[in-house]
Design a protein around this motif. Sequence first.
Motif, short mmCIF file in Angstrom:
data_model
loop_
_atom_site.label_atom_id
_atom_site.label_comp_id
_atom_site.label_asym_id
_atom_site.label_seq_id
_atom_site.Cartn_x
_atom_site.Cartn_y
_atom_site.Cartn_z
N GLY A 178 0.84 -1.19 0.00
CA GLY A 178 0.00 0.00 0.00
C GLY A 178 0.87 1.23 0.00
N SER A 179 0.37 2.32 -0.55
CA SER A 179 1.16 3.55 -0.60
C SER A 179 1.58 3.97 0.80
CB SER A 179 0.37 4.68 -1.24
OG SER A 179 1.09 5.90 -1.14
N PRO A 180 2.88 4.21 1.03
CA PRO A 180 3.33 4.62 2.36
C PRO A 180 2.84 6.01 2.76
CG PRO A 180 5.16 3.78 1.03
CD PRO A 180 4.00 3.98 0.11
N VAL A 181 2.36 6.80 1.78
CA VAL A 181 1.91 8.16 2.10
C VAL A 181 0.40 8.28 1.91
CG1 VAL A 181 4.15 9.18 1.66
CG2 VAL A 181 2.54 8.94 -0.24
N ALA A 182 -0.30 7.16 2.01
CA ALA A 182 -1.75 7.16 1.85
C ALA A 182 -2.42 8.09 2.86
CB ALA A 182 -2.30 5.75 2.00
N GLY A 183 -3.29 8.95 2.37
CA GLY A 183 -4.06 9.82 3.24
C GLY A 183 -3.36 11.08 3.69
N ILE A 190 -6.04 9.48 -4.77
CA ILE A 190 -7.09 8.85 -3.98
C ILE A 190 -6.42 8.09 -2.85
CG2 ILE A 190 -7.13 6.80 -5.48
CD1 ILE A 190 -10.17 6.61 -4.94
N ASP A 191 -7.05 8.09 -1.69
CA ASP A 191 -6.51 7.39 -0.52
C ASP A 191 -6.93 5.92 -0.56
OD1 ASP A 191 -5.75 6.43 1.95
OD2 ASP A 191 -6.92 7.86 3.13
N THR A 221 -2.30 1.66 -4.73
CA THR A 221 -1.80 2.99 -4.45
C THR A 221 -2.70 4.04 -5.08
OG1 THR A 221 0.12 4.47 -4.54
CG2 THR A 221 -0.29 3.11 -6.48
N GLY A 222 -2.71 5.19 -4.46
CA GLY A 222 -3.38 6.34 -5.04
C GLY A 222 -2.45 7.50 -5.25
N PRO A 247 -12.09 10.31 -9.30
CA PRO A 247 -10.98 9.46 -8.84
C PRO A 247 -11.42 8.01 -8.65
CG PRO A 247 -11.12 11.47 -7.54
CD PRO A 247 -12.38 11.40 -8.34
N GLY A 248 -10.52 7.10 -8.97
CA GLY A 248 -10.75 5.67 -8.80
C GLY A 248 -9.47 4.94 -9.12
N TYR A 249 -9.59 3.76 -9.72
CA TYR A 249 -8.40 2.91 -9.92
C TYR A 249 -8.35 2.32 -11.32
CZ TYR A 249 -8.02 3.16 -4.86
OH TYR A 249 -7.90 3.61 -3.57
#
Length: 570
Positions: A178-183, A190-191, A221-222, A247-249
């Motif tokens: 998962g993205s380490p900088v999520a949120g 996108i989170d 990841t977003g 936003p989405g994936y």
Amino acid sequence: MTIHASAPPRVRPSRSTRSQGQWAVDGREPLNANEEFKAADNGLNVRERIEQIYSRTGFDSIPTDDLHGRFRWWGLYTQRRPGIDGGRTAQLEPHELEDSYFMLRVRTDGAALTPEALRVLGDISTEFARGSADISDRQNIQYHWIRIEDVPEIWRRLESVGLETTTACGDTPRGFLGSPVAGVAADEIIDPTPVIAEIKRRFIGDPELTNLPRKFKTAITGHPSLDVVHEINDVSLVGVVHPELGPGYDLWVGGALSTTPRLAERLGVFVSEDRAAEVWHGVVRIFRDYGYRRLRNKARLKFLLAEWGTERFREVLETEYLGYALPDGPAPATPTTPGDHVGVHLQKDGRYYVGAAPTVGRVGGDTLVGLADLVERVGAESVRLTAFQKLVVLGVPADRVDELVAGLEPLGLTARPSLFRRSTMACTGIEFCKLAIVETKATAAAAIAELERRLVDVEPLLESPITLNVNGCPNSCARIQTADIGLKGQILTTDDGRQVPGFQVHLGGGLASSDRDEEAGLGRTVRGLKVTAEELPDYVERVVRRYAADRGAGEAFAAWAHRADEEDLT
């Protein structure tokens, strides 16, 4: 040294009419010993035996199907017995290579680790793992020297802070990237945190998903840096903005490396946040039902995708597993910033996140506890691990950033690493791994120290790090085919007939592009290009100096390596 080497094999579609062991086509009768032991008892069931029997009766009481099979469903592998050299790796049976201690893998799934969680991880290292702890390139924490008698207590402590080893290994949905900088990242699309949490809540530990043909790896990841190496995972959800739907994936499937590397492919669909978990569930069930089980070395999802192609895969996903069509969607943009997040970066809330590098992922109990103390002292929030054997401290107050950066250094961490400390990764290697042929962690650390000393005049001239990935065997746990300089461990014979540890060299690999050609993404090999472990710093220095002298304006190492003459790469 001029031992001939060939390019890495690519995944080719199977044209065999023989049964491939696909459940949805051939039925569920097991076609090999591995499928038989999985059919006999779900791997999740071994936890009760570990807690109630083996932790009390000891290592010698564990039957082989549990020890060498089902234990993996709970993150446990026997580690390599000390003193067995790499030349004997392929000559001995697994039980002859193994010690009575375990590697234990803890999945973090991109979660933010609180100071309390860091202390628990550190204390487990100190009390039960002889101080060992490594950050893997899949955001796991890996311990060594674990005794079966201590596993129930380790599980209790991990679960007290929301961590687990459930399906961390085995033929299962393994730990998520998962993205380490999520949120927190100011430029986040996108989170992904809610999607990862929903998938874990609904599906991790589900007995219906714990007998897959082989391992199944996920990345979500977003962030526009594409910081989860999505091209080499079985399934990836990558943040994009749809022109009408927001936003989405973007959905990618079928990536994996090992001895037959293949980059994932886009299905061309847009996945909204509310459908992401069920789309993930659909992809993993396709793998479960249609994946090839007859031959274990052909059992990854990449082989099915090579046979089907993306058009058929999308059709089966939509018609058989989702029951609705997914809208077409855009590809992610090519990133313009590194995905390792090293350094100091402004968050969307005005605080900062700080990415720091240990040396080739080695941390240990004292480091983890010291990091917990530092995070609390400066008033930061938490820590995430990265897909590059690094860590990121989140929520650092603006007026405490300098204190945090200074406090990391005594812990063996740095937010201002040299290019080679920043960009070098290494797998576990012969120190603990039963598959390994050569030593990796110490070899890579020694090379970093030498290159920092030798290339001090060249480093300021380089615009970006040159990735150096060191692997102890052909299986590519350290992603050798996707590095600028990838090193595959093997035993080499010198001109005077001695057998010594060394590496086959891969050059010019790279990821994090939405339109990267597979041949370019997986790099190239040069005929006869192998180096001994002792020669490694000499070789890297030589090729980096040639790159610095010969490159064009703004030309990356990978681009140069693909156009350079072979003699410039030796």
